[in-house]
Write a protein that holds these residues in place. Sequence first.
Motif, PDB file in Angstrom:
ATOM      1  N   MET A   1       0.813  -1.192   0.000  1.00  0.00           N
ATOM      2  CA  MET A   1       0.000   0.000   0.000  1.00  0.00           C
ATOM      3  C   MET A   1       0.859   1.260   0.000  1.00  0.00           C
ATOM      4  O   MET A   1       0.470   2.269  -0.549  1.00  0.00           O
ATOM      5  N   ASN A   2       2.028   1.170   0.633  1.00  0.00           N
ATOM      6  CA  ASN A   2       2.917   2.323   0.654  1.00  0.00           C
ATOM      7  C   ASN A   2       3.496   2.622  -0.727  1.00  0.00           C
ATOM      8  O   ASN A   2       3.853   3.757  -1.022  1.00  0.00           O
ATOM      9  N   GLY A   3       3.600   1.593  -1.541  1.00  0.00           N
ATOM     10  CA  GLY A   3       4.111   1.797  -2.894  1.00  0.00           C
ATOM     11  C   GLY A   3       3.179   2.629  -3.744  1.00  0.00           C
ATOM     12  O   GLY A   3       3.623   3.358  -4.645  1.00  0.00           O
ATOM     13  N   LEU A   4       1.868   2.538  -3.469  1.00  0.00           N
ATOM     14  CA  LEU A   4       0.908   3.328  -4.236  1.00  0.00           C
ATOM     15  C   LEU A   4       1.057   4.821  -3.978  1.00  0.00           C
ATOM     16  O   LEU A   4       0.767   5.637  -4.852  1.00  0.00           O
ATOM     17  N   ILE A   5       1.534   5.161  -2.794  1.00  0.00           N
ATOM     18  CA  ILE A   5       1.741   6.570  -2.466  1.00  0.00           C
ATOM     19  C   ILE A   5       2.811   7.168  -3.375  1.00  0.00           C
ATOM     20  O   ILE A   5       2.770   8.344  -3.713  1.00  0.00           O
TER      21      ILE A   5
ATOM     22  N   LEU B   1       3.770   5.520  -6.505  1.00  0.00           N
ATOM     23  CA  LEU B   1       3.482   5.198  -7.904  1.00  0.00           C
ATOM     24  C   LEU B   1       2.394   6.078  -8.520  1.00  0.00           C
ATOM     25  O   LEU B   1       2.487   6.438  -9.693  1.00  0.00           O
ATOM     26  N   ILE B   2       1.367   6.407  -7.762  1.00  0.00           N
ATOM     27  CA  ILE B   2       0.274   7.210  -8.326  1.00  0.00           C
ATOM     28  C   ILE B   2       0.750   8.616  -8.703  1.00  0.00           C
ATOM     29  O   ILE B   2       0.494   9.065  -9.828  1.00  0.00           O
ATOM     30  N   PRO B   3       1.460   9.346  -7.853  1.00  0.00           N
ATOM     31  CA  PRO B   3       1.965  10.658  -8.293  1.00  0.00           C
ATOM     32  C   PRO B   3       2.960  10.561  -9.446  1.00  0.00           C
ATOM     33  O   PRO B   3       2.983  11.432 -10.325  1.00  0.00           O
ATOM     34  N   CYS B   4       3.774   9.496  -9.461  1.00  0.00           N
ATOM     35  CA  CYS B   4       4.703   9.316 -10.583  1.00  0.00           C
ATOM     36  C   CYS B   4       3.941   9.108 -11.887  1.00  0.00           C
ATOM     37  O   CYS B   4       4.306   9.671 -12.927  1.00  0.00           O
ATOM     38  N   ALA B   5       2.889   8.309 -11.856  1.00  0.00           N
ATOM     39  CA  ALA B   5       2.095   8.056 -13.060  1.00  0.00           C
ATOM     40  C   ALA B   5       1.391   9.329 -13.520  1.00  0.00           C
ATOM     41  O   ALA B   5       1.347   9.625 -14.725  1.00  0.00           O
TER      42      ALA B   5
END
Length: 51
Positions: free
Chosen positions: A1-5, A7-11
């Motif tokens: 779940m921490n990875g989404l923090i 990955l989403i702004p990077c995407a």
Amino acid sequence: MNGLIILIPCAIGLGALALLGFFWTLRSGQYDDLEGDSQRVLLNDDPPDQD
């Protein structure tokens, strides 16, 4: 779940960069003469070598 923090702004950032790049190419006239470019590919302007 921490990875989404991360990955989403990077995407979203990469998508925004791609969109800005696309608008930059539109404004600089990259897509103005598509027919001419497609016809120039077929033309052979180089004379054959005379050996």
